[in-house]
Scaffold this active site. Structure first.
Site, short mmCIF file in Angstrom:
data_model
loop_
_atom_site.label_atom_id
_atom_site.label_comp_id
_atom_site.label_asym_id
_atom_site.label_seq_id
_atom_site.Cartn_x
_atom_site.Cartn_y
_atom_site.Cartn_z
CB CYS A 102 -0.82 -0.06 1.40
SG CYS A 102 -2.06 1.26 1.29
CB CYS A 105 -0.23 2.29 6.17
SG CYS A 105 -1.27 0.38 5.29
CB CYS A 151 -4.85 -0.76 2.19
SG CYS A 151 -4.38 -0.88 3.69
CB CYS A 154 -4.62 2.77 5.42
SG CYS A 154 -4.53 3.07 4.32
CB CYS A 181 -8.87 -4.92 -12.13
SG CYS A 181 -8.63 -3.94 -13.62
#
Length: 227
Positions: A102, A105, A151, A154, A181
């Protein structure tokens, strides 16, 4: 409509387009899905999941803090649920061994072993790591327009998952039955060989035109007239 909903009608069309796009191509050609046109238009769409991107997540920051930490496209994708233009991320063509994390984070989201070329212009994977959260949506709706991915740490928007992985014969998606995707701007690639990390909001380098396709150079010198 809360601040994360965006244009629901437009998002519906865009997410449906992602799913139908490959289905149409598979009917049009039985060879390779990777040799296709550029995909949908570049209008901005937003994830239609109404769940808060703040409540219940381990990493929580104010909107002002996210804007200060993230670059423009990272912020638009991760915090506003925007969809990037196809082929606009350098990670779409990334083939090295490593992990995709990510951009907000650093939670590990996808392993490079699950990445494949979908031909749609977005980084694509067959399976996700435990750090990915899938929207809880009606299975029928999920089959038609996909489910949003976030995610798990976060709450940042990552992309969508569709149940048409079987279309990508020979890929990790064909084995799992799912096509993840992903918007490249939501990711940072971490190579296992120790090379520098690569942020997904960076555009791929422009391909150089072969010399035999370049326009001939014109001599701009002005010929003087005889006196």
């Amino acid at each position: 409509m809360n601040e994360y909903d965006g244009d629901v009608d437009d998002a519906n069309r865009r997410r449906a387009t992602k799913s139908v796009f490959v289905s149409m191509l598979s009917l049009a050609s039985s060879s390779s899905i990777s040799n296709v046109v550029n995909g949908p238009d570049d209008s901005v769409a937003f994830a239609m999941n109404s769940k808060s991107r703040v409540d219940g997540y381990a990493v929580q920051k104010s909107d002002k803090e996210w804007k200060e930490q993230l670059r423009e496209m990272q912020y638009e994708v991760l915090r506003n649920g925007a969809t990037e233009v196809p082929y606009s991320s350098i990670l779409e063509s990334e083939v090295r061994d490593g992990v995709f994390a990510c951009a907000a984070c650093e939670t590990k989201l996808f392993d490079s072993k699950q990445k494949f070329k979908s031909g749609t212009g977005w980084p694509s994977f067959g399976r996700a790591l435990p750090g990915v959260e899938t929207e809880n949506i009606n299975p029928v709706a999920a089959g038609l327009v996909g489910a949003e991915l976030r995610c798990k740490t976060c709450g940042g928007h990552l992309g969508d998952v569709f149940n048409d992985g079987f279309l990508f014969v020979g890929s990790p998606a064909f084995t799992s039955g799912k096509w993840y995707c992903i918007d490249g701007a939501a990711l940072v690639f971490q190579p296992r060989n120790g090379d520098s990390f690569v942020a997904g909001d960076v555009s791929p380098p422009r391909k150089q035109t072969p010399s035999w396709l370049e326009h001939p150079k014109i001599n701009s010198q002005t010929n003087s007239l005889p006196q």
